[in-house]
Design a protein around this motif. Structure first.
Motif, PDB file in Angstrom:
ATOM      1  N   GLU A  14      18.467 -17.369  25.932  1.00 16.75           N
ATOM      2  CA  GLU A  14      19.743 -16.792  26.351  1.00 16.75           C
ATOM      3  C   GLU A  14      19.584 -15.560  27.240  1.00 16.75           C
ATOM      4  OE1 GLU A  14      22.631 -17.856  26.347  1.00 16.75           O
ATOM      5  OE2 GLU A  14      23.036 -19.142  24.659  1.00 16.75           O
ATOM      6  N   VAL A  15      18.869 -14.516  26.771  1.00 14.08           N
ATOM      7  CA  VAL A  15      18.735 -13.285  27.551  1.00 14.08           C
ATOM      8  C   VAL A  15      17.252 -12.933  27.682  1.00 14.08           C
ATOM      9  CG1 VAL A  15      20.981 -12.373  26.890  1.00 14.08           C
ATOM     10  CG2 VAL A  15      18.990 -11.848  25.494  1.00 14.08           C
ATOM     11  N   VAL A  16      16.938 -12.179  28.737  1.00 13.56           N
ATOM     12  CA  VAL A  16      15.571 -11.706  28.944  1.00 13.56           C
ATOM     13  C   VAL A  16      15.335 -10.484  28.056  1.00 13.56           C
ATOM     14  CG1 VAL A  16      13.945 -10.787  30.635  1.00 13.56           C
ATOM     15  CG2 VAL A  16      15.563 -12.571  31.297  1.00 13.56           C
ATOM     16  N   ARG A  17      14.250 -10.503  27.307  1.00 11.95           N
ATOM     17  CA  ARG A  17      13.939  -9.404  26.393  1.00 11.95           C
ATOM     18  C   ARG A  17      12.501  -8.958  26.587  1.00 11.95           C
ATOM     19  NH1 ARG A  17      17.834  -9.269  22.264  1.00 11.95           N
ATOM     20  NH2 ARG A  17      19.090 -11.164  22.077  1.00 11.95           N
ATOM     21  N   ASP A  18      12.262  -7.691  26.212  1.00 13.81           N
ATOM     22  CA  ASP A  18      10.905  -7.131  26.131  1.00 13.81           C
ATOM     23  C   ASP A  18      10.099  -7.350  27.410  1.00 13.81           C
ATOM     24  OD1 ASP A  18      11.341  -6.253  23.520  1.00 13.81           O
ATOM     25  OD2 ASP A  18      10.733  -8.171  22.671  1.00 13.81           O
ATOM     26  N   VAL A  19      10.682  -6.966  28.535  1.00 11.24           N
ATOM     27  CA  VAL A  19       9.951  -7.019  29.798  1.00 11.24           C
ATOM     28  C   VAL A  19       8.822  -5.975  29.751  1.00 11.24           C
ATOM     29  CG1 VAL A  19      10.104  -6.703  32.289  1.00 11.24           C
ATOM     30  CG2 VAL A  19      12.006  -7.755  31.039  1.00 11.24           C
ATOM     31  N   PRO A  20       7.576  -6.370  29.979  1.00  8.35           N
ATOM     32  CA  PRO A  20       6.474  -5.404  29.884  1.00  8.35           C
ATOM     33  C   PRO A  20       6.469  -4.420  31.056  1.00  8.35           C
ATOM     34  CG  PRO A  20       5.646  -7.547  30.572  1.00  8.35           C
ATOM     35  CD  PRO A  20       7.097  -7.740  30.241  1.00  8.35           C
ATOM     36  N   VAL A  21       6.303  -3.141  30.741  1.00  6.03           N
ATOM     37  CA  VAL A  21       6.226  -2.105  31.772  1.00  6.03           C
ATOM     38  C   VAL A  21       5.025  -1.211  31.495  1.00  6.03           C
ATOM     39  CG1 VAL A  21       8.712  -2.072  32.176  1.00  6.03           C
ATOM     40  CG2 VAL A  21       7.721  -0.506  30.503  1.00  6.03           C
ATOM     41  N   ALA A  22       4.552  -0.558  32.543  1.00  2.00           N
ATOM     42  CA  ALA A  22       3.485   0.448  32.434  1.00  2.00           C
ATOM     43  C   ALA A  22       4.116   1.820  32.583  1.00  2.00           C
ATOM     44  CB  ALA A  22       2.425   0.224  33.506  1.00  2.00           C
ATOM     45  N   VAL A  23       3.596   2.815  31.863  1.00  3.19           N
ATOM     46  CA  VAL A  23       4.127   4.177  31.958  1.00  3.19           C
ATOM     47  C   VAL A  23       3.020   5.139  32.372  1.00  3.19           C
ATOM     48  CG1 VAL A  23       5.916   3.738  30.252  1.00  3.19           C
ATOM     49  CG2 VAL A  23       3.742   4.678  29.510  1.00  3.19           C
ATOM     50  N   ALA A  46      -1.503   1.699  37.706  1.00  4.84           N
ATOM     51  CA  ALA A  46      -0.232   1.009  37.442  1.00  4.84           C
ATOM     52  C   ALA A  46      -0.017  -0.123  38.441  1.00  4.84           C
ATOM     53  CB  ALA A  46       0.916   2.003  37.510  1.00  4.84           C
ATOM     54  N   ARG A  47      -0.338   0.112  39.712  1.00  4.84           N
ATOM     55  CA  ARG A  47      -0.199  -0.945  40.722  1.00  4.84           C
ATOM     56  C   ARG A  47      -1.111  -2.121  40.417  1.00  4.84           C
ATOM     57  NH1 ARG A  47       0.284   3.201  44.786  1.00  4.84           N
ATOM     58  NH2 ARG A  47      -1.978   3.059  45.087  1.00  4.84           N
ATOM     59  N   ASP A  48      -2.346  -1.822  39.976  1.00  2.00           N
ATOM     60  CA  ASP A  48      -3.274  -2.907  39.634  1.00  2.00           C
ATOM     61  C   ASP A  48      -2.701  -3.770  38.507  1.00  2.00           C
ATOM     62  OD1 ASP A  48      -5.043  -2.043  41.542  1.00  2.00           O
ATOM     63  OD2 ASP A  48      -6.294  -0.891  40.147  1.00  2.00           O
ATOM     64  N   ALA A  49      -2.136  -3.125  37.493  1.00  2.00           N
ATOM     65  CA  ALA A  49      -1.537  -3.874  36.385  1.00  2.00           C
ATOM     66  C   ALA A  49      -0.335  -4.685  36.864  1.00  2.00           C
ATOM     67  CB  ALA A  49      -1.122  -2.919  35.266  1.00  2.00           C
ATOM     68  N   PHE A  50       0.420  -4.115  37.798  1.00  2.00           N
ATOM     69  CA  PHE A  50       1.595  -4.804  38.326  1.00  2.00           C
ATOM     70  C   PHE A  50       1.189  -6.054  39.102  1.00  2.00           C
ATOM     71  CE2 PHE A  50       4.684  -5.581  41.681  1.00  2.00           C
ATOM     72  CZ  PHE A  50       5.875  -5.608  40.978  1.00  2.00           C
ATOM     73  N   ALA A 103      11.399   5.125  38.293  1.00  2.77           N
ATOM     74  CA  ALA A 103      11.283   3.796  37.697  1.00  2.77           C
ATOM     75  C   ALA A 103      11.167   2.767  38.812  1.00  2.77           C
ATOM     76  CB  ALA A 103      12.489   3.491  36.814  1.00  2.77           C
ATOM     77  N   TYR A 104      10.145   1.929  38.723  1.00  5.44           N
ATOM     78  CA  TYR A 104       9.921   0.862  39.692  1.00  5.44           C
ATOM     79  C   TYR A 104      10.068  -0.476  38.973  1.00  5.44           C
ATOM     80  CZ  TYR A 104       7.733   4.613  42.415  1.00  5.44           C
ATOM     81  OH  TYR A 104       7.476   5.787  43.085  1.00  5.44           O
ATOM     82  N   GLY A 105      10.840  -1.375  39.538  1.00 11.46           N
ATOM     83  CA  GLY A 105      11.023  -2.696  38.935  1.00 11.46           C
ATOM     84  C   GLY A 105      10.800  -3.788  39.946  1.00 11.46           C
ATOM     85  N   ASP A 106      10.381  -4.953  39.475  1.00  9.29           N
ATOM     86  CA  ASP A 106      10.142  -6.102  40.342  1.00  9.29           C
ATOM     87  C   ASP A 106      11.482  -6.672  40.791  1.00  9.29           C
ATOM     88  OD1 ASP A 106       9.359  -8.358  41.635  1.00  9.29           O
ATOM     89  OD2 ASP A 106       8.053  -9.116  40.044  1.00  9.29           O
ATOM     90  N   GLY A 107      11.898  -6.332  42.000  1.00  6.10           N
ATOM     91  CA  GLY A 107      13.186  -6.770  42.518  1.00  6.10           C
ATOM     92  C   GLY A 107      13.244  -8.234  42.900  1.00  6.10           C
ATOM     93  N   SER A 108      12.093  -8.929  42.910  1.00  5.76           N
ATOM     94  CA  SER A 108      12.122 -10.359  43.216  1.00  5.76           C
ATOM     95  C   SER A 108      12.654 -11.174  42.045  1.00  5.76           C
ATOM     96  CB  SER A 108      10.717 -10.850  43.589  1.00  5.76           C
ATOM     97  OG  SER A 108       9.816 -10.687  42.510  1.00  5.76           O
ATOM     98  N   TYR A 109      12.716 -10.568  40.855  1.00  4.12           N
ATOM     99  CA  TYR A 109      13.326 -11.186  39.673  1.00  4.12           C
ATOM    100  C   TYR A 109      14.491 -10.297  39.247  1.00  4.12           C
ATOM    101  CZ  TYR A 109       9.045 -13.975  39.281  1.00  4.12           C
ATOM    102  OH  TYR A 109       8.013 -14.825  39.525  1.00  4.12           O
ATOM    103  N   GLY A 136       7.122  -3.632  35.736  1.00  7.58           N
ATOM    104  CA  GLY A 136       7.762  -2.380  36.120  1.00  7.58           C
ATOM    105  C   GLY A 136       6.875  -1.203  35.781  1.00  7.58           C
ATOM    106  N   ILE A 137       7.191  -0.061  36.383  1.00  9.77           N
ATOM    107  CA  ILE A 137       6.419   1.173  36.188  1.00  9.77           C
ATOM    108  C   ILE A 137       7.395   2.314  35.972  1.00  9.77           C
ATOM    109  CG2 ILE A 137       4.731   2.766  37.214  1.00  9.77           C
ATOM    110  CD1 ILE A 137       3.886   0.395  39.059  1.00  9.77           C
ATOM    111  N   VAL A 138       7.162   3.120  34.950  1.00  9.16           N
ATOM    112  CA  VAL A 138       7.989   4.295  34.670  1.00  9.16           C
ATOM    113  C   VAL A 138       7.092   5.526  34.744  1.00  9.16           C
ATOM    114  CG1 VAL A 138       9.477   5.460  33.000  1.00  9.16           C
ATOM    115  CG2 VAL A 138       9.519   2.956  33.173  1.00  9.16           C
ATOM    116  N   ILE A 139       7.517   6.500  35.545  1.00  8.49           N
ATOM    117  CA  ILE A 139       6.730   7.727  35.735  1.00  8.49           C
ATOM    118  C   ILE A 139       7.547   8.917  35.256  1.00  8.49           C
ATOM    119  CG2 ILE A 139       5.519   9.198  37.387  1.00  8.49           C
ATOM    120  CD1 ILE A 139       5.262   6.783  39.221  1.00  8.49           C
ATOM    121  N   ILE A 140       6.989   9.679  34.322  1.00  2.00           N
ATOM    122  CA  ILE A 140       7.599  10.937  33.885  1.00  2.00           C
ATOM    123  C   ILE A 140       6.774  12.068  34.494  1.00  2.00           C
ATOM    124  CG2 ILE A 140       8.207  12.394  31.933  1.00  2.00           C
ATOM    125  CD1 ILE A 140       8.524   9.932  30.250  1.00  2.00           C
ATOM    126  N   PRO A 141       7.348  12.829  35.416  1.00  2.00           N
ATOM    127  CA  PRO A 141       6.564  13.844  36.131  1.00  2.00           C
ATOM    128  C   PRO A 141       6.277  15.058  35.252  1.00  2.00           C
ATOM    129  CG  PRO A 141       8.860  13.938  36.792  1.00  2.00           C
ATOM    130  CD  PRO A 141       8.743  12.777  35.872  1.00  2.00           C
TER     131      PRO A 141
END
Length: 379
Positions: free
Chosen positions: A46-55, A89-93, A122-128, A100-105
């Motif tokens: 039904e819904v997309v859950r638990d999308v993996p992200v790097a921080v 983070a880019r390598d993991a992406f 916050a960076y997210g894969d806009g192709s999905y 996605g990637i979340v950066i806390i400065p």
């Protein structure tokens, strides 16, 4: 009684002809069963859950860890890895370990304490789009919640009453209610609508496989043959619109009689269009190729994937020549929204017009097709 016997005999002959043709049998019977088993499977969650992200936590403070814990606690994303820098983070992406990637400065907690805006990247894969909206939704909701808490503490520290502080921070309260789709799920949205198009395409393909490049039935068989196909597909309407939703847990509230009110003229229009195409295109392969190529454009023109109001008028007018363009919204209105007969009367009238129009076209074309077959008989 004699006429009834002749009609039932012609009906039985049409079914034997269908079942005796392996291509038509696979398309009109096995194809529906295969679609029913496989098509809904990607959407059963039904819904997309638990999308993996790097921080990347450049602040490494109490508040930054609190922020990340809250993101991880949402059902929208999950923190799959913590990396030291953007290169990692880019390598993991690009390995597709994360989407996605979340950066806390650095200085995040200091800025919060000082009342200075604390930026978060916050960076997210806009192709999905569903994945992207999950990532951005989780980050945005947590950021707003933390911002509200910080402002609440500041207001109450000045002596403001807690109730007044909450009202000042949230003067408008919004309650989201997903009407007709309580889960807010994708299967409840896409599966019932898609099966209307699947029924249309397989019915017209089957008619093309059985009749393209061949003489049309005559006498009693002229009427019994399309009625045989329509009655078969009335059974498929019941299966796909009533039984499958129960099996997959898709909500439905429709009335059976109202569903048949749109289903019968829809199938009549599809059958008439199928015979017209079979007469226009002289080969079985040509009919199948044409309908397969048209499948994806018809899906987008139907208003399932993109709002019909946003489609150019010229394309919408062309789409009105195809039964599914108005039938899909009517089926969904009845089965998922509990629409009454008066709510779909426009779609029903449109299907009746198409049924008569394509029947007239088929009769107009047939003399030319008959002449062609006499000159170049098909085996």
């Amino acid at each position: 009684m004699i006429a009834l016997h002749r009609f039932t005999s012609a009906l039985a002959l049409a079914y034997r002809h269908l079942l005796g043709d392996s291509s038509a049998r696979m398309t009109m019977i096995a194809g529906i069963l295969i679609y029913s088993a496989l098509y809904p499977q990607p959407f059963v969650g039904e819904v997309v859950r638990d999308v993996p992200v790097a921080v990347i936590d450049q602040d490494n403070s109490t508040e930054s860890r609190k922020f990340l814990r809250r993101i991880d606690a949402t059902d929208q994303v999950t923190i799959a890895t913590t990396v030291p820098n953007m290169a990692a983070a880019r390598d993991a992406f690009f390995r597709r370990d994360v989407y996605g990637i979340v950066i806390i400065p650095a200085g995040f907690e200091r800025d919060l304490s000082a009342g200075v805006p604390s930026p978060i990247a916050a960076y997210g894969d806009g192709s999905y789009l569903l994945v992207y909206s999950n990532i951005m939704g989780a980050v945005t909701s947590v950021a707003r919640a933390m911002g509200t808490e910080v402002n609440f503490d500041r207001l109450t520290a000045t002596g403001m009453d807690a109730g007044q502080a909450r009202a000042a921070l949230s003067p408008v309260k919004v309650t989201n209610i997903p009407v007709f789709n309580p889960q807010g799920g994708y299967a409840s949205y896409i599966v019932p609508a898609s099966f209307v198009l699947i029924l249309q395409q397989t019915l017209m393909m089957g008619i093309g496989l059985l009749h393209a490049g061949r003489r049309l039935p005559t006498g009693m068989r002229m009427w019994a043959t399309p009625i045989a196909y329509i009655t078969l597909y009335l059974g498929w309407v019941v299966f796909t619109q009533l039984m499958l939703p129960v099996f997959y847990g898709i909500p439905r509230t429709g009335d059976f009689g109202t569903l048949m009110l749109i289903a019968l003229p829809f199938l009549c229009a599809c059958a008439a269009m199928g015979f017209a195409i079979a007469l226009l295109i002289p080969s079985r392969e040509g009919v199948v190729f044409f309908l397969v190529v048209m499948g994806l454009p018809l899906f987008f023109l139907s208003g399932i994937a993109w709002p019909a109001e946003a489609i150019p008028d010229q394309l919408r007018n062309i789409a009105m020549l195809v039964p599914s363009s108005t039938a899909i919204s009517a089926f969904v209105a009845v089965n998922q929204m509990g629409a009454a007969p008066q709510d779909i009367i426009g779609a029903v009238e449109h299907q009746i017009i198409l049924a008569f129009g394509y029947t007239a076209l088929a009769f107009a074309i047939y003399p030319f097709t008959k002449t062609r077959l006499e000159r170049h008989p098909q085996p």
